[in-house]
Scaffold this active site. Structure first.
Site, PDB file in Angstrom:
ATOM      1  N   GLN A  86     -26.982   2.337   5.166  1.00 55.05           N
ATOM      2  CA  GLN A  86     -27.232   1.948   3.778  1.00 55.05           C
ATOM      3  C   GLN A  86     -27.873   0.573   3.660  1.00 55.05           C
ATOM      4  O   GLN A  86     -28.111   0.097   2.553  1.00 55.05           O
ATOM      5  CB  GLN A  86     -25.913   1.971   3.001  1.00 55.05           C
ATOM      6  CG  GLN A  86     -25.277   3.355   2.914  1.00 55.05           C
ATOM      7  CD  GLN A  86     -23.897   3.341   2.261  1.00 55.05           C
ATOM      8  OE1 GLN A  86     -23.384   2.305   1.869  1.00 55.05           O
ATOM      9  NE2 GLN A  86     -23.281   4.517   2.162  1.00 55.05           N
ATOM     10  N   HIS A 155     -21.708   0.180   2.484  1.00 60.88           N
ATOM     11  CA  HIS A 155     -21.111  -0.520   1.347  1.00 60.88           C
ATOM     12  C   HIS A 155     -21.550  -1.979   1.240  1.00 60.88           C
ATOM     13  O   HIS A 155     -20.753  -2.904   1.317  1.00 60.88           O
ATOM     14  CB  HIS A 155     -19.585  -0.425   1.414  1.00 60.88           C
ATOM     15  CG  HIS A 155     -19.066   0.957   1.188  1.00 60.88           C
ATOM     16  ND1 HIS A 155     -17.740   1.208   0.892  1.00 60.88           N
ATOM     17  CD2 HIS A 155     -19.665   2.170   1.229  1.00 60.88           C
ATOM     18  CE1 HIS A 155     -17.565   2.525   0.760  1.00 60.88           C
ATOM     19  NE2 HIS A 155     -18.735   3.113   0.966  1.00 60.88           N
ATOM     20  N   GLU A 248     -16.215   4.415 -10.980  1.00 59.66           N
ATOM     21  CA  GLU A 248     -15.742   3.666 -12.145  1.00 59.66           C
ATOM     22  C   GLU A 248     -16.863   2.898 -12.830  1.00 59.66           C
ATOM     23  O   GLU A 248     -17.814   2.457 -12.189  1.00 59.66           O
ATOM     24  CB  GLU A 248     -14.686   2.639 -11.716  1.00 59.66           C
ATOM     25  CG  GLU A 248     -13.420   3.214 -11.150  1.00 59.66           C
ATOM     26  CD  GLU A 248     -12.414   2.151 -10.782  1.00 59.66           C
ATOM     27  OE1 GLU A 248     -11.308   2.519 -10.350  1.00 59.66           O
ATOM     28  OE2 GLU A 248     -12.721   0.937 -10.912  1.00 59.66           O
ATOM     29  N   TYR A 258      -9.590  -5.701 -10.029  1.00 61.45           N
ATOM     30  CA  TYR A 258      -9.916  -4.333 -10.450  1.00 61.45           C
ATOM     31  C   TYR A 258      -9.348  -3.259  -9.527  1.00 61.45           C
ATOM     32  O   TYR A 258      -9.700  -2.095  -9.643  1.00 61.45           O
ATOM     33  CB  TYR A 258     -11.428  -4.206 -10.675  1.00 61.45           C
ATOM     34  CG  TYR A 258     -11.777  -4.961 -11.936  1.00 61.45           C
ATOM     35  CD1 TYR A 258     -11.815  -4.331 -13.167  1.00 61.45           C
ATOM     36  CD2 TYR A 258     -11.934  -6.349 -11.915  1.00 61.45           C
ATOM     37  CE1 TYR A 258     -12.039  -5.027 -14.345  1.00 61.45           C
ATOM     38  CE2 TYR A 258     -12.164  -7.060 -13.081  1.00 61.45           C
ATOM     39  CZ  TYR A 258     -12.211  -6.392 -14.292  1.00 61.45           C
ATOM     40  OH  TYR A 258     -12.411  -7.100 -15.450  1.00 61.45           O
ATOM     41  N   TYR A 269     -11.173  10.869   1.737  1.00 60.43           N
ATOM     42  CA  TYR A 269     -12.051  11.979   2.095  1.00 60.43           C
ATOM     43  C   TYR A 269     -11.248  12.994   2.885  1.00 60.43           C
ATOM     44  O   TYR A 269     -10.553  12.653   3.849  1.00 60.43           O
ATOM     45  CB  TYR A 269     -13.242  11.475   2.920  1.00 60.43           C
ATOM     46  CG  TYR A 269     -14.132  10.543   2.137  1.00 60.43           C
ATOM     47  CD1 TYR A 269     -14.920  11.017   1.096  1.00 60.43           C
ATOM     48  CD2 TYR A 269     -14.175   9.180   2.417  1.00 60.43           C
ATOM     49  CE1 TYR A 269     -15.731  10.174   0.362  1.00 60.43           C
ATOM     50  CE2 TYR A 269     -14.991   8.327   1.690  1.00 60.43           C
ATOM     51  CZ  TYR A 269     -15.757   8.829   0.662  1.00 60.43           C
ATOM     52  OH  TYR A 269     -16.555   7.975  -0.069  1.00 60.43           O
TER      53      TYR A 269
END
Length: 376
Positions: A86, A155, A248, A258, A269
């Site tokens: 990513q 991420h 979210e 949060y 998963y």
């Protein structure tokens, strides 16, 4: 099918603060116009004067695209990138005073310096000046590097928002394997940070005087935020990927937690509970969540009347998983309707932006990615 919007609004008003309004199909007549093709995994989109576009490609290229779709060559001057998984070249924005200073901000996955004995990578934010003729970047300056660097290709987060005061918000992922660090204040993993446009923590950050906390932190307990926008309410809005379920939308407030990975509406998963459940005192609830996950990326508020007055104020979110565009209708600061558009597009939507012309633009994530304009 199409669900009655009044019924959705009534249900939302009588429900809990968390709002799991199910998405519904739309009968709205929308389509897309192809502006440019042949982009390799485009990730971030910004707008230049004269109808030109500035687009990042994740493998490490920054291009200017003309209004007629012609693509310029990759711009010279990018720093060294950690390309893989990513990671690579990710978001880009222009400075609010771009017409005068030609400054841009971009974020990317930054490799550690082998000369200093480092390893791994992390999200970094840099500024640069776009050279005359838009052929290269000049005065490239790294403003922020996420700590610590981690051996991961996952991420990175990496959405940038400039607030009206000029300060910058940057979303940071928790790098997947380091999810517990999202709760720690001695690192930047799973955080939103607030930075001065010249680098360093912005004045007035909530943890600046807390011992052991990094001064750049604005909020924490985030997973992998890949959408961010400045809302018409004068607040930062973000969305973040959940695990299996539990994507979210949040409005990060200064010094608030949060919840990830202590509370979540998702699961591991393959199944299995994460953390303590969906709520815990001292941890914030999302404004909205999705189960199952839509894999959100890109986020923009519509402030124009290009699509009619009824759509003005809507929040648009791209879906990588379901290859569609979500239009969220807001009322009283809450989501009362979630309808999806372009269900037959068949392309992963990576970025969503409103252009200076009032139209919504999309980037599709593929080896032959496209820049699209949402038509009506």
């Amino acid at each position: 099918m199409q669900t009655n919007g009044a019924a959705l609004a009534q249900g939302a008003a009588s429900g809990p603060s968390v709002n799991p309004v199910p998405p519904v199909a739309t009968r709205s007549q929308v389509s897309v116009q192809v502006v440019a093709s042949g982009l390799r995994h485009p990730w971030g989109l910004a707008f230049l004067p004269g109808g030109h576009f500035l687009i990042t490609e994740r493998p490490g290229r920054l291009r200017v695209v003309a209004p007629d779709g012609r693509m310029g060559p990759p711009l010279a001057g990018l720093p060294r990138l950690a390309v893989g998984g990513q990671g690579g070249l990710l978001d880009v924005i222009t400075d609010a005073d771009f017409a005068r200073n030609r400054r841009i901000f971009f974020c990317y996955s930054e490799p550690a310096s082998p000369e200093r004995g480092g390893s791994g990578n992390s999200t970094a934010l840099a500024s640069a000046t776009l050279a005359p003729g838009a052929t290269a970047l000049q005065e490239v300056t790294v403003l922020f590097s996420q700590r610590p660097k981690v051996a991961s290709q996952l991420h990175f987060g990496c959405r940038i928002v400039q607030a009206p005061d000029g300060n910058l918000f940057l979303t940071l992922g928790e790098r997947y394997g380091r999810k517990d660090d999202a709760q720690g204040l001695d690192n930047h993993l799973g955080k939103v940070v607030r930075l001065a446009p010249t680098g360093g923590a912005a004045p007035g950050n909530p943890l600046a005087d807390r011992a052991g906390a990094l001064p750049e932190i604005w909020s924490w307990g985030h997973r992998n935020p890949q959408g961010a926008a400045w809302g018409p309410d004068g607040r930062l809005w973000i969305h973040e990927h959940g695990a299996q379920g539990g994507d979210e939308i949040n409005r990060p407030e200064p010094g608030r937690n949060y919840g990830w990975p202590v509370i979540t509406y998702g699961e591991n998963y393959g199944g299995g509970k994460i953390g303590v459940g969906t709520a815990k005192p001292g941890m914030e609830q999302p404004l909205h969540y999705w189960v199952p996950s839509i894999a959100p990326s890109g986020m923009a508020f519509l402030t124009s009347d290009r699509y009619g007055a009824d759509w003005r104020g809507s929040l648009f979110v791209g879906s990588l998983k379901f290859t569609r565009l979500h239009r969220l209708e807001l009322r009283g600061g809450r989501v009362v309707r979630d309808e999806y558009l372009l269900d037959s597009l068949g392309a992963r939507i990576r970025d969503v932006r409103q252009g200076p012309d009032g139209w919504i633009y999309l980037l599709t994530d593929s080896p032959n990615g496209q820049l699209l304009r949402l038509a009506h």
